[in-house]
Design a protein around this motif. Sequence first.
Motif, mmCIF file in Angstrom:
data_model
loop_
_atom_site.group_PDB
_atom_site.id
_atom_site.type_symbol
_atom_site.label_atom_id
_atom_site.label_comp_id
_atom_site.label_asym_id
_atom_site.label_seq_id
_atom_site.Cartn_x
_atom_site.Cartn_y
_atom_site.Cartn_z
ATOM 1 N N LEU A 1 -2.250 8.787 -4.677
ATOM 2 C CA LEU A 1 -2.812 10.005 -3.605
ATOM 3 C C LEU A 1 -2.305 11.447 -4.645
ATOM 4 O O LEU A 1 -3.412 12.222 -4.274
ATOM 5 C CB LEU A 1 -1.726 10.013 -2.291
ATOM 6 C CG LEU A 1 -2.054 11.389 -1.674
ATOM 7 C CD1 LEU A 1 -3.752 11.640 -1.418
ATOM 8 C CD2 LEU A 1 -1.778 11.522 -0.131
ATOM 9 N N PRO A 2 -1.316 11.357 -4.752
ATOM 10 C CA PRO A 2 -0.855 12.539 -6.261
ATOM 11 C C PRO A 2 -1.765 12.593 -6.823
ATOM 12 O O PRO A 2 -1.900 13.586 -7.188
ATOM 13 C CB PRO A 2 0.632 12.646 -6.084
ATOM 14 C CG PRO A 2 0.692 11.468 -5.260
ATOM 15 C CD PRO A 2 -0.254 10.778 -5.069
ATOM 16 N N LEU A 3 -2.391 11.442 -8.223
ATOM 17 C CA LEU A 3 -3.041 11.544 -8.917
ATOM 18 C C LEU A 3 -4.873 12.251 -7.996
ATOM 19 O O LEU A 3 -4.972 12.910 -8.877
ATOM 20 C CB LEU A 3 -3.099 10.295 -9.188
ATOM 21 C CG LEU A 3 -4.443 10.176 -10.500
ATOM 22 C CD1 LEU A 3 -3.899 10.459 -11.228
ATOM 23 C CD2 LEU A 3 -4.478 8.302 -10.868
ATOM 24 N N ILE B 1 0.749 -1.060 -0.099
ATOM 25 C CA ILE B 1 0.033 0.046 -0.080
ATOM 26 C C ILE B 1 0.731 1.000 0.436
ATOM 27 O O ILE B 1 0.437 1.610 -0.556
ATOM 28 C CB ILE B 1 -1.226 -0.087 1.398
ATOM 29 C CG1 ILE B 1 -1.520 -1.261 1.234
ATOM 30 C CG2 ILE B 1 -1.339 1.424 0.995
ATOM 31 C CD1 ILE B 1 -2.877 -1.381 2.359
ATOM 32 N N GLY B 2 1.935 1.017 0.893
ATOM 33 C CA GLY B 2 3.217 2.583 1.086
ATOM 34 C C GLY B 2 3.097 2.975 -0.159
ATOM 35 O O GLY B 2 3.508 3.499 -1.366
ATOM 36 N N ASP B 3 3.620 1.945 -1.170
ATOM 37 C CA ASP B 3 4.205 2.322 -2.653
ATOM 38 C C ASP B 3 3.362 2.573 -3.566
ATOM 39 O O ASP B 3 3.572 3.713 -4.166
ATOM 40 C CB ASP B 3 4.331 0.493 -3.160
ATOM 41 C CG ASP B 3 6.676 -0.143 -2.187
ATOM 42 O OD1 ASP B 3 6.869 1.207 -1.904
ATOM 43 O OD2 ASP B 3 6.550 -0.793 -2.701
ATOM 44 N N ARG B 4 2.435 2.273 -3.410
ATOM 45 C CA ARG B 4 0.931 2.349 -4.444
ATOM 46 C C ARG B 4 0.585 3.847 -4.321
ATOM 47 O O ARG B 4 0.113 4.745 -4.870
ATOM 48 C CB ARG B 4 0.002 1.542 -4.451
ATOM 49 C CG ARG B 4 0.540 -0.007 -4.800
ATOM 50 C CD ARG B 4 0.779 -0.502 -6.248
ATOM 51 N NE ARG B 4 1.405 -1.358 -6.751
ATOM 52 C CZ ARG B 4 0.976 -2.545 -6.925
ATOM 53 N NH1 ARG B 4 -0.281 -2.121 -7.431
ATOM 54 N NH2 ARG B 4 1.182 -3.861 -6.996
ATOM 55 N N VAL B 5 0.087 4.125 -3.027
ATOM 56 C CA VAL B 5 -0.596 5.488 -2.118
ATOM 57 C C VAL B 5 0.429 6.610 -3.048
ATOM 58 O O VAL B 5 -0.145 7.458 -3.316
ATOM 59 C CB VAL B 5 -0.593 5.677 -0.795
ATOM 60 C CG1 VAL B 5 -0.967 6.642 -0.417
ATOM 61 C CG2 VAL B 5 -1.538 4.340 0.001
ATOM 62 N N ILE C 1 -11.015 8.730 -6.202
ATOM 63 C CA ILE C 1 -10.259 7.900 -5.482
ATOM 64 C C ILE C 1 -10.411 6.643 -5.759
ATOM 65 O O ILE C 1 -9.855 5.623 -6.073
ATOM 66 C CB ILE C 1 -10.766 7.626 -3.533
ATOM 67 C CG1 ILE C 1 -9.520 8.696 -3.253
ATOM 68 C CG2 ILE C 1 -9.999 6.621 -3.079
ATOM 69 C CD1 ILE C 1 -8.095 8.662 -3.042
ATOM 70 N N ALA C 2 -12.255 6.232 -5.962
ATOM 71 C CA ALA C 2 -13.232 5.282 -6.621
ATOM 72 C C ALA C 2 -12.593 5.209 -8.421
ATOM 73 O O ALA C 2 -12.813 4.343 -8.559
ATOM 74 C CB ALA C 2 -14.758 5.473 -6.550
ATOM 75 N N LEU D 1 -8.437 3.508 1.329
ATOM 76 C CA LEU D 1 -9.494 4.714 0.428
ATOM 77 C C LEU D 1 -10.669 5.316 1.749
ATOM 78 O O LEU D 1 -11.248 5.940 1.385
ATOM 79 C CB LEU D 1 -10.071 3.841 -0.269
ATOM 80 C CG LEU D 1 -9.062 3.511 -1.356
ATOM 81 C CD1 LEU D 1 -9.743 2.802 -2.803
ATOM 82 C CD2 LEU D 1 -8.157 4.904 -1.361
ATOM 83 N N VAL D 2 -12.135 4.337 2.046
ATOM 84 C CA VAL D 2 -12.698 4.989 2.587
ATOM 85 C C VAL D 2 -13.045 5.656 3.753
ATOM 86 O O VAL D 2 -12.959 7.056 4.622
ATOM 87 C CB VAL D 2 -13.656 3.455 3.801
ATOM 88 C CG1 VAL D 2 -14.536 3.807 4.949
ATOM 89 C CG2 VAL D 2 -13.900 2.463 2.263
#
Length: 313
Positions: A99-101, A91-95, A251-252, A289-290
Amino acid sequence: MLLYGIMRFAGLLATLFAASLVLFLILEVIPGDPAELMLGMNAQEDTLAALREQLGLNAPAFTRYIDWVTGMFSGDFGISYTYSVPVSDLIGDRVLVSLPLALIALVLSTVIAIPVGVLSAKYRGKALDTGIMAGAQIGIAIPNFWFAILLVFVFSITLRLLPSGGFPGWEAGVWPALKSLILPAVALALPQAAILARVMRSSLVEVLHEDYIRTARAKGLSKRSTLWLHGVRNALIPVLTILGLQFSFLIAGTVIIENVFYLPGLGRLIFQAITQRDLIVVKSAVMLLVASAVFVTFLVDLAYAAIDPRLRR
């Protein structure tokens, strides 16, 4: 104001608890065995039993729920069934991509929508207003994934200005990384900007008919000052509501957009985890995400009180 903030924070905690319980129960009733999926249909029963024990799948559902929730508070999201690495690392790598997106898309939609909505309300009933609202309606009607494909065709294939997909990583430099996020962010932002512009226009048109607007004009305040000092500020409350909801939609929306652009973000991770039945990754990523959406809603509630002092009571 303090009491208002405490009450809203208590609501945030209650919402997170309810969301975690619903998410856990939904994934519990999904048929299938993660251990069997990992080892294959021909795996021996003793091997399957050993893997279930290792993954904690034999524990009662209540125990697994408590372990999952308490682990999230300490940063321990468990071990991925598929990748055999800590879920927090995945999750840390994907955030760092998602998040910037989402933030870039949110800023883009806001920067575009609010001035456009104000302009449309200012010239309501005229040709400019009609053209803006027609464009907004088209933006609402177009799915973001179709718009993403159109952007790739124009800016990547035809003009060759921006990459069509992939993410080089932040270690490759800020500009190369941001450049790969421009098209996905625009694809996410424009449909949301169309919605926000319509809400801004409707809210501002309603506010401009209020008595205090006529009073401000009667006291000699210029039309421009009345519009921005009294009209726009009071019209922002419903706009803030939509902004809070839009962050959730953005986010969704990354689940689809990241797959279109092959971005290694949370959306693509959730999609891959669902196909691989990596339920611990699905639970943790969706819960994150929630939590993000609920926290943004909490910030919007605080912004309400900052804009409208009546809500503090």
